[in-house]
Design an enzyme around this catalytic site. Sequence first.
Site, PDB file in Angstrom:
ATOM      1  N   ARG A   8       0.773  -1.113   0.011  1.00 41.49           N
ATOM      2  CA  ARG A   8      -0.003   0.107  -0.057  1.00 41.49           C
ATOM      3  C   ARG A   8       0.793   1.383  -0.012  1.00 41.49           C
ATOM      4  O   ARG A   8       0.388   2.308  -0.085  1.00 41.49           O
ATOM      5  CB  ARG A   8      -1.075  -0.178   1.157  1.00 41.49           C
ATOM      6  N   CYS A   9       2.159   1.183   0.083  1.00 47.75           N
ATOM      7  CA  CYS A   9       3.079   2.150   0.191  1.00 47.75           C
ATOM      8  C   CYS A   9       3.846   2.510  -1.197  1.00 47.75           C
ATOM      9  O   CYS A   9       4.270   1.313  -1.735  1.00 47.75           O
ATOM     10  CB  CYS A   9       4.288   1.818   1.384  1.00 47.75           C
ATOM     11  N   SER A  10       3.407   3.889  -1.701  1.00 49.92           N
ATOM     12  CA  SER A  10       4.016   4.226  -2.833  1.00 49.92           C
ATOM     13  C   SER A  10       5.585   3.894  -3.052  1.00 49.92           C
ATOM     14  O   SER A  10       5.987   3.493  -4.007  1.00 49.92           O
ATOM     15  CB  SER A  10       3.758   5.390  -3.167  1.00 49.92           C
TER      16      SER A  10
END
Length: 113
Positions: A8-10
């Site tokens: 979920r972390c870019s």
Amino acid sequence: MTLYHNPRCSKSRQTLQLLEARGLKLNIVEYLKTPPSAATLKAILKKLGIKPHDLLRRGEARYAELGLKDRELSDEALIALMVENPILIERPIVVNGNKAAIGRPPEKLLEIL
């Protein structure tokens, strides 16, 4: 090579893309689902050359909920908190043999390849 990854972390996704584009074989650990043990975290910290406090994500709501800004905790206590609350661990982390790096920015990982 191991990537401690949060999909979920870019920055974590960018790091994964960067490493895959180089054809590197990765062991991907979604650390929110499978948190590292205290021993693993200690080994990672040693490879990073930082203290547990430096691996904390200070912007996370959980950091504030636990009052970590105003608490003096031992390294052991901080490691235990990160094992119990893996959302507190900065990401992404890549471990390559006896070296490790935090992918902020993702290109920083190129130093340990």
